[in-house]
Write a protein that holds these residues in place. Structure first.
Motif, PDB file in Angstrom:
ATOM      1  N   ASN A  48      35.914  39.805  -6.347  1.00  0.00           N
ATOM      2  CA  ASN A  48      36.691  40.608  -7.299  1.00  0.00           C
ATOM      3  C   ASN A  48      37.278  41.880  -6.704  1.00  0.00           C
ATOM      4  OD1 ASN A  48      35.575  38.626  -8.827  1.00  0.00           O
ATOM      5  ND2 ASN A  48      34.613  39.970 -10.333  1.00  0.00           N
ATOM      6  N   PHE A  77      39.188  52.712 -14.717  1.00  0.00           N
ATOM      7  CA  PHE A  77      38.127  53.714 -14.812  1.00  0.00           C
ATOM      8  C   PHE A  77      38.182  54.493 -16.128  1.00  0.00           C
ATOM      9  CE2 PHE A  77      38.722  53.212 -10.147  1.00  0.00           C
ATOM     10  CZ  PHE A  77      37.494  52.627  -9.899  1.00  0.00           C
ATOM     11  N   LEU A  94      35.618  53.319 -18.499  1.00  0.00           N
ATOM     12  CA  LEU A  94      34.207  53.394 -18.094  1.00  0.00           C
ATOM     13  C   LEU A  94      33.632  54.776 -18.419  1.00  0.00           C
ATOM     14  CD1 LEU A  94      34.484  51.492 -14.684  1.00  0.00           C
ATOM     15  CD2 LEU A  94      33.811  50.595 -16.914  1.00  0.00           C
ATOM     16  N   PRO A  95      32.297  54.879 -18.421  1.00  0.00           N
ATOM     17  CA  PRO A  95      31.666  56.143 -18.825  1.00  0.00           C
ATOM     18  C   PRO A  95      32.125  57.346 -18.007  1.00  0.00           C
ATOM     19  CG  PRO A  95      30.018  54.389 -18.674  1.00  0.00           C
ATOM     20  CD  PRO A  95      31.302  53.815 -18.156  1.00  0.00           C
ATOM     21  N   GLN A  96      32.485  57.132 -16.747  1.00  0.00           N
ATOM     22  CA  GLN A  96      32.845  58.291 -15.929  1.00  0.00           C
ATOM     23  C   GLN A  96      34.087  59.009 -16.435  1.00  0.00           C
ATOM     24  OE1 GLN A  96      32.337  55.144 -14.780  1.00  0.00           O
ATOM     25  NE2 GLN A  96      33.449  54.813 -12.876  1.00  0.00           N
ATOM     26  N   SER A 142      34.306  60.463 -18.967  1.00  0.00           N
ATOM     27  CA  SER A 142      33.834  61.683 -19.614  1.00  0.00           C
ATOM     28  C   SER A 142      33.624  62.824 -18.616  1.00  0.00           C
ATOM     29  CB  SER A 142      32.517  61.407 -20.360  1.00  0.00           C
ATOM     30  OG  SER A 142      31.494  61.130 -19.425  1.00  0.00           O
ATOM     31  N   ALA A 143      33.554  62.522 -17.342  1.00  0.00           N
ATOM     32  CA  ALA A 143      33.349  63.567 -16.336  1.00  0.00           C
ATOM     33  C   ALA A 143      34.688  64.193 -15.976  1.00  0.00           C
ATOM     34  CB  ALA A 143      32.668  62.987 -15.098  1.00  0.00           C
ATOM     35  N   ASP A 163      35.949  66.983 -15.131  1.00  0.00           N
ATOM     36  CA  ASP A 163      36.193  67.868 -13.992  1.00  0.00           C
ATOM     37  C   ASP A 163      36.505  67.105 -12.709  1.00  0.00           C
ATOM     38  OD1 ASP A 163      35.781  70.016 -15.526  1.00  0.00           O
ATOM     39  OD2 ASP A 163      33.934  70.682 -14.542  1.00  0.00           O
ATOM     40  N   TYR A 164      35.961  65.931 -12.600  1.00  0.00           N
ATOM     41  CA  TYR A 164      36.057  65.206 -11.337  1.00  0.00           C
ATOM     42  C   TYR A 164      36.837  63.907 -11.467  1.00  0.00           C
ATOM     43  CZ  TYR A 164      32.217  68.426 -10.569  1.00  0.00           C
ATOM     44  OH  TYR A 164      31.462  69.562 -10.489  1.00  0.00           O
ATOM     45  N   GLU A 209      39.898  62.680 -12.255  1.00  0.00           N
ATOM     46  CA  GLU A 209      41.202  62.342 -11.670  1.00  0.00           C
ATOM     47  C   GLU A 209      41.121  62.244 -10.135  1.00  0.00           C
ATOM     48  OE1 GLU A 209      43.178  61.203 -13.705  1.00  0.00           O
ATOM     49  OE2 GLU A 209      45.076  61.057 -12.633  1.00  0.00           O
ATOM     50  N   ASP A 210      40.349  63.130  -9.529  1.00  0.00           N
ATOM     51  CA  ASP A 210      40.195  63.111  -8.072  1.00  0.00           C
ATOM     52  C   ASP A 210      39.465  61.874  -7.568  1.00  0.00           C
ATOM     53  OD1 ASP A 210      41.508  65.345  -7.388  1.00  0.00           O
ATOM     54  OD2 ASP A 210      39.761  66.528  -6.829  1.00  0.00           O
ATOM     55  N   LEU A 211      38.370  61.518  -8.249  1.00  0.00           N
ATOM     56  CA  LEU A 211      37.490  60.473  -7.736  1.00  0.00           C
ATOM     57  C   LEU A 211      37.851  59.081  -8.240  1.00  0.00           C
ATOM     58  CD1 LEU A 211      33.940  62.067  -8.065  1.00  0.00           C
ATOM     59  CD2 LEU A 211      35.219  61.696  -5.960  1.00  0.00           C
ATOM     60  N   PHE A 212      38.375  58.996  -9.448  1.00  0.00           N
ATOM     61  CA  PHE A 212      38.573  57.682 -10.072  1.00  0.00           C
ATOM     62  C   PHE A 212      40.048  57.415 -10.411  1.00  0.00           C
ATOM     63  CE2 PHE A 212      34.226  59.094 -10.993  1.00  0.00           C
ATOM     64  CZ  PHE A 212      33.518  58.076 -10.393  1.00  0.00           C
ATOM     65  N   THR A 224      42.624  58.792  -9.033  1.00  0.00           N
ATOM     66  CA  THR A 224      43.237  58.702  -7.695  1.00  0.00           C
ATOM     67  C   THR A 224      44.717  58.323  -7.703  1.00  0.00           C
ATOM     68  OG1 THR A 224      42.572  56.385  -7.358  1.00  0.00           O
ATOM     69  CG2 THR A 224      41.037  58.067  -6.594  1.00  0.00           C
ATOM     70  N   PRO A 225      45.537  59.159  -8.337  1.00  0.00           N
ATOM     71  CA  PRO A 225      46.983  58.875  -8.321  1.00  0.00           C
ATOM     72  C   PRO A 225      47.539  58.966  -6.903  1.00  0.00           C
ATOM     73  CG  PRO A 225      46.552  61.089  -9.157  1.00  0.00           C
ATOM     74  CD  PRO A 225      45.220  60.422  -9.014  1.00  0.00           C
ATOM     75  N   PRO A 253      37.366  55.047  -4.215  1.00  0.00           N
ATOM     76  CA  PRO A 253      37.044  54.921  -5.636  1.00  0.00           C
ATOM     77  C   PRO A 253      36.438  53.565  -5.979  1.00  0.00           C
ATOM     78  CG  PRO A 253      39.418  54.870  -5.278  1.00  0.00           C
ATOM     79  CD  PRO A 253      38.795  55.225  -3.968  1.00  0.00           C
ATOM     80  N   THR A 304      29.641  55.330  -8.767  1.00  0.00           N
ATOM     81  CA  THR A 304      29.860  56.459  -9.666  1.00  0.00           C
ATOM     82  C   THR A 304      28.830  57.592  -9.552  1.00  0.00           C
ATOM     83  OG1 THR A 304      31.103  55.115 -11.225  1.00  0.00           O
ATOM     84  CG2 THR A 304      30.060  57.096 -12.117  1.00  0.00           C
ATOM     85  N   LEU A 343      30.125  61.229  -8.140  1.00  0.00           N
ATOM     86  CA  LEU A 343      30.207  62.385  -9.039  1.00  0.00           C
ATOM     87  C   LEU A 343      29.305  63.527  -8.574  1.00  0.00           C
ATOM     88  CD1 LEU A 343      30.447  60.794 -12.604  1.00  0.00           C
ATOM     89  CD2 LEU A 343      32.113  62.307 -11.517  1.00  0.00           C
ATOM     90  N   ARG A 347      31.866  71.080  -4.756  1.00  0.00           N
ATOM     91  CA  ARG A 347      32.478  72.197  -5.469  1.00  0.00           C
ATOM     92  C   ARG A 347      31.585  73.441  -5.392  1.00  0.00           C
ATOM     93  NH1 ARG A 347      35.571  71.087 -11.084  1.00  0.00           N
ATOM     94  NH2 ARG A 347      36.612  69.592  -9.716  1.00  0.00           N
ATOM     95  N   VAL A 404      39.177  61.577  -0.538  1.00  0.00           N
ATOM     96  CA  VAL A 404      39.216  60.307  -1.264  1.00  0.00           C
ATOM     97  C   VAL A 404      40.303  59.425  -0.647  1.00  0.00           C
ATOM     98  CG1 VAL A 404      39.597  59.203  -3.493  1.00  0.00           C
ATOM     99  CG2 VAL A 404      38.412  61.399  -3.381  1.00  0.00           C
ATOM    100  N   VAL A 418      41.828  55.475  -0.987  1.00  0.00           N
ATOM    101  CA  VAL A 418      41.798  54.239  -1.775  1.00  0.00           C
ATOM    102  C   VAL A 418      41.520  53.018  -0.896  1.00  0.00           C
ATOM    103  CG1 VAL A 418      43.276  52.680  -3.111  1.00  0.00           C
ATOM    104  CG2 VAL A 418      43.254  55.132  -3.623  1.00  0.00           C
ATOM    105  N   GLN A 421      31.739  41.082  -8.159  1.00  0.00           N
ATOM    106  CA  GLN A 421      31.759  42.148  -7.147  1.00  0.00           C
ATOM    107  C   GLN A 421      30.417  42.298  -6.441  1.00  0.00           C
ATOM    108  OE1 GLN A 421      34.157  45.443  -8.640  1.00  0.00           O
ATOM    109  NE2 GLN A 421      33.733  46.601  -6.791  1.00  0.00           N
ATOM    110  N   LEU A 456      26.169  56.666 -15.064  1.00  0.00           N
ATOM    111  CA  LEU A 456      26.658  58.040 -15.194  1.00  0.00           C
ATOM    112  C   LEU A 456      25.517  59.035 -14.997  1.00  0.00           C
ATOM    113  CD1 LEU A 456      29.446  59.300 -15.797  1.00  0.00           C
ATOM    114  CD2 LEU A 456      28.627  59.700 -18.125  1.00  0.00           C
ATOM    115  N   LEU A 482      25.477  65.834 -15.020  1.00  0.00           N
ATOM    116  CA  LEU A 482      26.165  66.788 -14.149  1.00  0.00           C
ATOM    117  C   LEU A 482      25.678  68.225 -14.345  1.00  0.00           C
ATOM    118  CD1 LEU A 482      29.775  65.293 -14.130  1.00  0.00           C
ATOM    119  CD2 LEU A 482      28.240  65.531 -12.182  1.00  0.00           C
ATOM    120  N   ARG A 521      48.616  63.072   1.273  1.00  0.00           N
ATOM    121  CA  ARG A 521      47.808  63.559   0.156  1.00  0.00           C
ATOM    122  C   ARG A 521      47.122  64.885   0.481  1.00  0.00           C
ATOM    123  NH1 ARG A 521      43.436  60.267  -3.598  1.00  0.00           N
ATOM    124  NH2 ARG A 521      42.958  62.065  -4.878  1.00  0.00           N
TER     125      ARG A 521
END
Lengths: 561, 561
Positions: free
Chosen positions: A420, A478, A481-483, A485-486, A488-489, A491-494, A496-497, B29, B34, B38, B45, B54, B56, B121, B182, B185, B460
């Motif tokens: 997968n 993502f 998924l539960p993350q 809710s985190a 602060d982190y 967009e950076d970790l999950f 990942t634009p 990611p 997770t 996190l 930080r 990070v 991909v 996976q 999760l 934090l 990046r």
């Protein structure tokens, strides 16, 4: 004659592969592999049924081979030079191992006196792939003599047979080679002794079949069809289902949707609630194919206490629901024919009950008529040509196809549904496209980025592949998924634009490109055979849409119970 | 407190890594990873000395980590999710293993009950990397209790120490994790018991040193300095060489060229003829560093019958010339200091003889003043800023640098010279560029294509890296090999032109781009800090140029003998 031993033995190696049914060879350029590459190219030029592809990126090459092997259902051969080149194959081999795809990997190597002694481009290649291959053997192509000639021809054929044997999978042949490496290109390949392997079929003992028939009469039997990209027993399963009016819950990758007594909505149903309406509860379950895409289905299955039969010669009791109570390691088509013949026709109304729930659920699904990730799938379902192939990326695309693709036309659907991964998806789809005809890939922007090199093969071999990219600028899954809710982190970790400009990707690989923002535009782009179609989406909107649709399903079920 | 055990134990894992000197973490990611991702991000930080990147593409991530570790000389940590993601690390690990680069790979995994049972996976991750890593351990982060807490902190530190121990290399920590994933934090990391490791130095026994000093007096001693990207003993080697007037044949990757009594032309010399002029023949050879880039040097070395001392704590008798007669597995700097102190100053004129040949050879080399693959290297040699770093791709660039880069300024040169792959080069150079300052990459078009994804990291993180691409549209090195005679197949199998439009590559990754056709334009582009510079070359012209230059060297030597 120059370099005669190496030349003759390499011919024997190649003849052995061809004798056992190999037609496709994927070569990555390198120095150590020179004799095999050159004699392969010569053979391919002489024998029109053989095909040779060259891919500079070995990772991509291995997925490309996987794509050919899984869609043509034939063993495919990979060839690379020594060192990290060979290591690049590992991700695709892990996938092939889990999905039982026959690959024969020829890793050329430094000779013994140049391994583990500081020589360049020499890594330890013995057992390089560990448990991700079925077996690993070594052939020395530079030893003269009849004894050795027989060994090479035998071992070469044996490696293909090992790859094909149930459960099929990848095997490694490591080929240590000394200089000089240049073969003689004017030698007729010597004859080899060919191995004929008689086909066998694993069938149930008559008593066991009789017993099973007894247990299945006038019962609510649920047929679960997991991923099975090969067409070997589709007709048999449909015939059984039709004769007994038993519903088939068909994974998209079972390639049965839209035909006969197939139900497609079970994943939405189990997302909405973890139990079934009483009328739908089965008394016996027969499972076919690999692990279903639907995790909620598997969770529900894990809680069942009714008899669960796992049917199939390749399956090896891979059932993480652990619901299986009976293993029938038989050839599916023979089994289905025998079973359908032995069973009297019956109709307990069980399929009708399923269909009724399914129809109401579909009627109440209220998908906005904008172009979004759901309507993208629905548009493909509606608009793609009959008999086309659709490769689906992992992560969100395969989940959305699972929920929203009804199979309105007969097409072949594929996905790398063993490990997968989101890696190698473009290259695998490119391998599929070597079959010709109309081919489509549905993929997200991250997976496209991961394997953009695959587009080089599409361009180089002018493969007919339309790539539909859902661009939500990052990892859409993502958000579910539960993350999420985190904050602060996240967009950076999950998230990942990567801010990938798809117009520029298309330009680099010389694909005609179209960005679409409405369903009509998307349909037009598909009709116009645009080679790269960008569907823009937003991750937050997509999450809301999916949540809303599940609420709709819940209401539909609540009103009924 | 939610998910307390997992959170506390993950903190202990991270604290253990940090306690033993890890500052850099490369995360790809994924879902399974997770909790580690996190809590790592939270720690980074809070602690300004830590850095998190990070990436991909896990293949690129591993080479990026390699680039940081080999240039900073520190252990670096990788983190990925389960499945093929973990398999993607293999090529970089094979390279790190051979070049003794300390990496700690955290592969998160499905728990035991979900492995080898058809769960998504999930591949077999135990010993996934086989012999390409030094060790592979497993940590369960979800067991409560002091006993286990101590184990995690200890094992985590031990893994870094194992990576650092001579010979350094990569290690794997496999982390099976159950849902919920999760972490909390808002928990302060618990204290861990820290391991203090006393530094030790391997030195020669006094009697052995005395014996060696006796053997080295008033002799023609040749110092061979192979690749050694760390600066630990450069000064010591130069001091010894200067005191005794012994020439150093210095590989570019020894980072000694341009300093003291260094000779740079030996590869051209041995390409021109396989023996040395009589005056240059050594009586004793002292070897330092890894396997030299120069294959002709190694061939010559393999024929020597004089005593050959292999010096170094990391070397492990990796010597494919098999010329070694004495192994001195000592700390180089201590050894060199002791030896230089013990030896009286001497001058047999041996260095002068080497220098004379070298100067004549240089004077007669008549490189056309056009921009070609040779003058590209010479221009970099002349024009790059002092104290900059230059990463060199494998295949032709490293060979041309070996022959034509004199070290006109003090810079640091790097290359993936363990397995010598053309994969992962861009990503490794990107890792190097995290050090800041002025960074350059010299690479061919095929290697660039292989690892274009590395440019995403450059973009990046806005890394200061100028990429100089020698674009000869294919694999230039193969024109130098015997297969060039197989005209019918050469271009398809070895030339492999990809027709990559570098302007479009630059556009995709938002690099400022300049194509240069003269030396002056090239110098201007370098001075203007263009981010991607294309040097156009032709493979056939390049082959002729190199052949012509070797003929010049042969003539220069013939006139002298």
């Amino acid at each position: 004659m120059k370099n005669e031993t190496l030349t003759l033995n390499t011919h024997r190696l190649i003849s052995g592969l061809v004798a056992q049914g190999v037609h496709d060879f994927i070569v990555s350029p390198g120095s150590r592999s020179t004799p095999v590459a050159l004699l392969l190219a010569e053979r391919v030029r002489q024998q029109s049924s053989l095909r040779l592809y060259v891919d500079v990126d070995e990772r991509s090459a291995a997925f490309f081979a996987l794509g050919i092997a899984k869609t043509r259902q034939v063993p495919v051969v990979l060839l690379c030079t020594s060192g990290t080149a060979a290591a690049e194959y590992l991700p695709a081999l892990a996938e092939a191992h889990l999905t039982h795809v026959p690959l024969v990997v020829l890793t050329t190597d430094r000779p013994l006196e140049l391994t583990n002694i500081g020589a360049p481009q020499a890594i330890e290649q013995t057992d390089l792939y560990g448990k991700q291959v079925k077996q690993s053997q070594r052939i020395d192509l530079q030893v003269a003599g009849n004894e050795n000639a027989d060994f090479i021809a035998f071992q070469s054929q044996r490696s293909v047979l090992a790859a094909l044997d149930n459960p099929s999978g990848p095997v490694q042949l490591n080929l240590p080679l000394r200089k000089p490496l240049l073969p003689d290109l004017d030698i007729t390949p010597p004859a080899i002794k060919q191995l004929a392997v008689a086909p066998v079929t694993a069938v149930l003992a008559p008593d066991t079949l009789t017993e099973l028939v007894g247990q299945l009469q006038v019962k609510k039997v649920l047929l679960l069809a997991g991923p099975e990209e090969t067409p070997t027993y589709r007709a048999g399963l449909l015939a059984l289902s039709k004769k007994c009016h038993w519903p088939i819950l068909a994974d998209n990758l079972a390639n049965l949707r839209g035909r006969g007594t197939v139900i497609t909505d079970y994943d939405l149903l189990f997302q909405a609630q973890t139990r079934l309406p009483a009328a739908l509860q089965p008394e016996v379950i027969l499972r076919f194919g690999g692990t279903p895409v639907s995790a909620p289905l598997m969770q529900w299955l894990g809680q069942q206490t009714v008899p669960v039969y796992l049917v199939g010669a390749q399956r090896q009791l891979a059932d993480y629901s652990r619901a299986t109570t009976h293993v029938l390691a038989v050839d599916e088509q023979s089994f289905l024919t025998a079973l359908t013949t032995a069973l009297p026709a019956q109709n307990t109304g069980y399929f009708d009950d399923w269909q009724q729930i399914s129809q109401r659920l579909q009627a109440q699904l209220n998908v906005p008529a904008t172009l979004n990730e759901v309507t993208t799938v629905q548009t493909l379902d509606r608009a793609l040509p009959v008999a086309s192939r659709l490769f689906i990326s992992n992560s969100m695309p395969i989940r959305d196809v699972e929920d929203f693709y009804q199979g309105q036309q007969v097409r072949e659907l594929y996905c790398n549904r063993g490990a997968n991964g989101i890696d190698g998806v473009v290259s695998t789809a490119a391998g599929m496209a070597t079959l010709g005809g109309a081919n489509y890939l549905l993929i997200g922007d991250l997976a496209l980025f991961h394997d953009m090199n695959g587009l080089m093969m599409v361009r180089r071999y002018q493969l007919p592949l339309t790539v539909v990219v859902i661009n939500n600028n990052g990892g859409g899954i993502f958000s579910f998924l539960p993350q999420a809710s985190a904050a602060d982190y996240f967009e950076d970790l999950f998230g990942t634009p990567q801010a990938l400009d798809l117009a520029k990707v298309a330009a680099l690989y010389e694909r005609s490109y179209q960005k679409v923002t409405t369903i009509t535009e998307f349909e037009q782009a598909l009709a116009a055979d645009a080679q790269l179609i960008e569907v823009v989406s937003q991750r937050t909107t997509n999450l809301q849409l999916h949540r809303q649709l599940i609420r709709t399903v819940q209401e539909s079920l609540a009103n009924h119970d």
